[in-house]
Write a protein that holds these residues in place. Structure first.
Motif, PDB file in Angstrom:
ATOM      1  N   VAL A 145      19.964  -7.001  46.272  1.00  0.00           N
ATOM      2  CA  VAL A 145      21.402  -6.836  46.514  1.00  0.00           C
ATOM      3  C   VAL A 145      21.766  -5.359  46.569  1.00  0.00           C
ATOM      4  O   VAL A 145      22.468  -4.906  47.493  1.00  0.00           O
ATOM      5  CB  VAL A 145      22.215  -7.561  45.425  1.00  0.00           C
TER       6      VAL A 145
ATOM      7  N   SER B 225      27.541  -8.665  48.526  1.00  0.00           N
ATOM      8  CA  SER B 225      28.342  -8.781  47.315  1.00  0.00           C
ATOM      9  C   SER B 225      28.484 -10.231  46.858  1.00  0.00           C
ATOM     10  O   SER B 225      28.728 -10.487  45.677  1.00  0.00           O
ATOM     11  CB  SER B 225      29.712  -8.119  47.490  1.00  0.00           C
TER      12      SER B 225
ATOM     13  N   CYS C  37      29.556  -4.360  45.036  1.00  0.00           N
ATOM     14  CA  CYS C  37      28.574  -5.213  44.370  1.00  0.00           C
ATOM     15  C   CYS C  37      28.615  -5.034  42.857  1.00  0.00           C
ATOM     16  O   CYS C  37      28.527  -6.019  42.110  1.00  0.00           O
ATOM     17  CB  CYS C  37      27.173  -4.911  44.893  1.00  0.00           C
TER      18      CYS C  37
ATOM     19  N   ALA D 218      25.769 -10.314  44.699  1.00  0.00           N
ATOM     20  CA  ALA D 218      26.098  -9.678  43.418  1.00  0.00           C
ATOM     21  C   ALA D 218      26.839 -10.650  42.499  1.00  0.00           C
ATOM     22  O   ALA D 218      26.607 -10.675  41.282  1.00  0.00           O
ATOM     23  CB  ALA D 218      26.936  -8.429  43.666  1.00  0.00           C
TER      24      ALA D 218
END
Length: 391
Positions: free
Chosen positions: A304, A250, A63, A253
């Protein structure tokens, strides 16, 4: 902006990644052709050691990489992510021979990977896959066959289509999900590692809103054997969902990185832009809008990071957390980028402007790897399962 519980070394690494993306990766991205794999960019990611980290780092590091690269070069972020998405099933479920053949090449950036799950009639409902893997008896066909499984065929022929596949048709190999048991839903899907040079495999690029390569694949009796299976026959859906549980936070992210880039651009613009006898920032409506953009971006970032940490700690609620992180972050990024465009005005709509680029990039993550509606369904399913387990 520090958040969650990042230590100083992680914060410094993120800053280094943003600088690398701006100084070494952005120039290569600018030379690439939209809609096609940028192999020099992929190779540079390999030289920088970032692709190798896909297989040695946890979900939180993934991430941090995706967020930091996205802030300065979305093309580099996407190239890295697609290598990970296509190759992670090989890393996690591949045989020794499969891993030794492909993972070093993926890590150095000399082989391009792709994750082939979606089909024309099976996008959000991944269990409805129709690409057929039709079994042949061991010894059928030409050449030496692998040892047959006692309860199943050692050879298959893949027939059907895949669509909306990132890096298709230019990847060097595909992680392909095909139906080996008709009528079995998620229980009858097998994952295969299919090199791009297999006879009967062809593809076509699609002209999409997003600038990265996306295409369709046609399988005309493409031969695969037991040596190409990832994991176990009829257990491929687990391979797919395990990969998505890792990559969904991710994707969030990636979205956070884009949102932060849009927010940073908006702060600079509103602080400098003259309007109504002062600066844009002096208007309460503008200041409140910027505050809302920052609030939502930070909330998404925290979710996240929390989802990635849960994955790294093997927490039982990873599917729900991953879905929440992707949902909140991608919807937030859409809001923040759209708000940034509005505050910049017409200049943000010109081709080549950062926000024009982000506006095109930000839409797709709300759809791929499970649309926002799918994420809501996963969240609800996990909530009810948790409630019933506690009764």
């Amino acid at each position: 902006m520090p958040a969650f519980s990042l230590d100083p070394s992680q914060t410094a690494w993120c800053a280094e990644l943003r600088d690398l993306a701006a100084e070494r990766l952005r120039p290569l991205a600018d030379k690439g052709e939209p809609g096609h794999v940028n192999r020099p960019l992929v190779a540079e990611l390999g030289r920088l050691g970032l692709l190798e980290r896909l297989f040695t780092s946890g979900a939180l590091d993934l991430c941090l990489m995706r967020e930091s690269l996205a802030h300065s070069c979305t093309e580099a972020e996407t190239a890295l992510a697609l290598q990970g998405l296509g190759a992670h099933p090989v890393h996690a479920h591949g045989t020794r021979a499969q891993r030794e053949r492909w993972l070093p090449r993926v890590a150095e950036g000399s082989a391009v990977a792709a994750f082939a799950l979606s089909e024309p009639g099976a996008g959000s409902d991944a269990a409805a896959l129709e690409l057929r893997a039709e079994g042949e008896a061991a010894g059928d066909g030409e050449g030496e066959s692998p040892a047959a499984e006692p309860d199943g065929p050692a050879r298959w022929r893949l027939t059907g289509e895949k669509c909306w596949i990132s890096n298709a048709p230019e990847a060097d190999f595909y992680t392909v999900f095909a139906r080996t048991t008709p009528g079995a839903g998620a229980r009858g899907v097998t994952a295969f590692l299919v090199p791009a040079d297999r006879p009967g495999l062809t593809g076509t690029g699609l002209d999409m809103l997003s600038p990265h390569p996306i295409g369709s694949l046609t399988f005309d009796a493409v031969p695969v054997t037991a040596d190409d299976v990832l994991g176990e026959p009829d257990r491929g859906f687990r391979v797919a969902m395990g990969t998505l549980n890792l990559f969904r936070p991710s994707v969030g992210a990636f979205a956070v990185g884009m949102a932060q880039a849009a927010l940073d651009a908006t702060l600079a613009h509103t602080a400098e832009r003259d309007a109504f006898g002062g600066k844009l920032r002096d208007l309460q409506a503008v200041a409140h809008q910027v505050a809302e953009m920052a609030l939502r971006t930070e909330a998404a970032r925290l979710m996240v990071y929390a989802a990635a940490t849960a994955y790294d700690e093997k927490a039982p609620d990873v599917p729900g957390r991953a879905a929440m992180a992707k949902l909140l972050a991608t919807e937030t990024a859409q809001y923040v980028v759209d708000s940034a465009v509005q505050l910049h005005g017409a200049r943000a709509l010109r081709h080549g402007h950062l926000l024009e680029h982000l506006y095109r990039e930000v839409r797709a993550p709300r759809i791929y790897e499970g649309a926002s509606e799918v994420q809501r369904g996963i969240i609800a399913k996990e909530l009810y399962a948790t409630m019933e387990a506690g009764q």
